[in-house]
Design an enzyme around this catalytic site. Structure first.
Site, short mmCIF file in Angstrom:
data_model
loop_
_atom_site.label_atom_id
_atom_site.label_comp_id
_atom_site.label_asym_id
_atom_site.label_seq_id
_atom_site.Cartn_x
_atom_site.Cartn_y
_atom_site.Cartn_z
N ARG A 243 15.32 56.03 24.81
CA ARG A 243 14.58 57.28 24.97
C ARG A 243 15.29 58.36 24.16
NH1 ARG A 243 10.82 54.96 26.00
NH2 ARG A 243 9.47 54.98 27.82
N GLU A 272 8.91 64.03 21.40
CA GLU A 272 7.86 63.31 20.68
C GLU A 272 6.51 63.98 20.87
OE1 GLU A 272 7.97 59.16 21.83
OE2 GLU A 272 10.13 59.07 21.49
N HIS A 290 8.00 55.49 17.53
CA HIS A 290 8.01 54.83 18.85
C HIS A 290 7.19 53.52 18.83
CE1 HIS A 290 8.56 55.73 23.40
NE2 HIS A 290 8.52 54.44 23.19
C1 8YV Z 1 5.85 52.01 25.39
C2 8YV Z 1 8.33 52.15 25.83
O1 8YV Z 1 4.98 51.74 24.37
O2 8YV Z 1 7.75 50.75 27.63
C3 8YV Z 1 8.42 51.68 27.23
O3 8YV Z 1 9.26 52.24 27.96
O4 8YV Z 1 9.15 52.85 25.39
C4 8YV Z 1 7.24 51.79 24.90
O5 8YV Z 1 7.45 50.51 24.46
C5 8YV Z 1 5.57 53.38 25.91
O6 8YV Z 1 6.55 53.84 26.76
C6 8YV Z 1 4.25 53.39 26.63
O7 8YV Z 1 4.21 54.28 27.70
#
Ligand code: 8YV
Length: 324
Positions: A243, A272, A290
């Site tokens: 993150r 983001e 992302h």
């Molecule tokens: C997702 C991600 O696409 O799953 C997660 O935590 O970071 C990503 O792979 C995104 O968060 C979808 O909400």
């Protein structure tokens, strides 16, 4: 199952998953696929039995203050859920689920892609060829740093951290060290060719590549700050597929501008989709929008996990991936 729970899917999902949702529920879809703002999310909590958000939806404590909330479950599409104030949702009796397991390999693959690409200057090289600036092969052209045999430092040895260790140790003969909040069994760590260290600093000091695989938010906010960047080797590269808020982005920009570290590969950012101009102009970073879980197989599997969680909930069973 209760009669046709009303559910809202906040973004477009893979078609196969939307089809199942439409069959099972009284489902509303965000056909324009634009991110929802706070007012729209507040309205969604008032009007739907389930809201199925993603990382692009901010659900802070203030949204759960309303007295007329109808939503009983947030079926998050994604494993990370630091965009939802879990404590506030729990306090309102709202269940929250996530989608662990199905995005492990694809996220580790993106971390590996970033590591290789930033070490071997693939982004710079691609920009040079596309812009017509390539002047031809020469022994000193765009020299990167070797990956094979180097030391990888992992922060967060969960599923994705382990998958990254496996790739680097068995694929690239790398020595792998890691920091993890809780103690990992030595035999388990050695299955991934990895060795636990006691502090984040020890890992940062030992590693040629540092890859972040811990959750965002809470105590991990700005885990990588100016002091810790200074502990890294000047030739080291930092990879973030976790993150954005795990890194103090301003401190990272300064470290990259000043040569405190060699470079970074980033799939996630603090605000983001806004990526600071100062970061975008740097050549020693590789920036992705992302994409960690962005494969057909994984996005469909993530959606199906949400379907399982929400179906279980409305059938009165325990959702398999309940986090609150
Ligand atoms: C997702 C991600 O696409 O799953 C997660 O935590 O970071 C990503 O792979 C995104 O968060 C979808 O909400």
């Amino acid at each position: 199952m209760a009669q046709n729970p009303r559910i809202l899917v906040t973004r477009r999902w893979p078609e196969a998953v939307e089809r199942v949702l439409a069959e099972r529920f009284d489902a509303s879809f965000n056909v324009s696929d634009t991110a929802m703002d706070a007012a729209a999310l507040a309205e969604a909590l008032r009007s739907f039995d389930a809201v199925l958000p993603t990382v692009s939806d901010r659900l802070p404590a203030s949204l759960f203050d309303a007295t007329d909330i109808r939503t009983k479950i947030l079926g998050n599409f994604g494993v990370g859920y630091n965009h939802i104030d879990i404590a506030a949702a729990r306090a309102r009796g709202i269940a929250v689920t996530n989608t662990p397991g199905v995005l492990t390999d694809c996220t580790a693959d993106i971390a590996m892609s970033l590591l290789l690409a930033v070490a071997r200057r693939a982004g710079e090289g691609e920009r040079e060829v596309r812009s017509g600036q390539w002047a031809g092969w020469r022994p000193t052209h765009m020299i990167g740093t070797k990956v094979t045999g180097k030391t990888l430092g992992i922060i967060g040895f969960g599923r994705i951290g382990k998958a990254m260790a496996k790739r680097c140790h068995f694929g690239f003969d790398m020595d792998v060290v890691f920091y993890n909040r809780s103690k990992i069994d030595t035999a388990e760590a050695s299955r991934y060719g990895a060795r636990q260290m006691d502090t984040v600093e020890e890992v940062l000091a030992a590693a040629d590549f540092v890859s972040l695989h811990c959750p965002g938010g809470g105590e991990n906010r700005h885990l990588i700050n100016a002091q810790r960047l200074a502990v890294m080797k000047p030739q080291a590269l930092l990879i973030n597929t976790a993150r954005g808020d795990v890194i103090d982005e301003n401190a990272l920009i300064e470290a990259l501008e000043n040569g405190t570290i060699r470079g970074a590969g980033l799939d996630v950012f603090e605000a983001e989709p806004n990526v600071p101009e100062r970061l975008r102009v740097l050549d020693n970073v590789l920036l992705l929008p992302h994409l960690g879980s962005a494969t057909e197989e994984t996005r469909t599997a993530m959606g199906m996990k949400v379907v399982e969680n929400v179906t279980a909930f409305f059938e009165g069973r325990q959702p398999p991936d309940r986090v609150a």
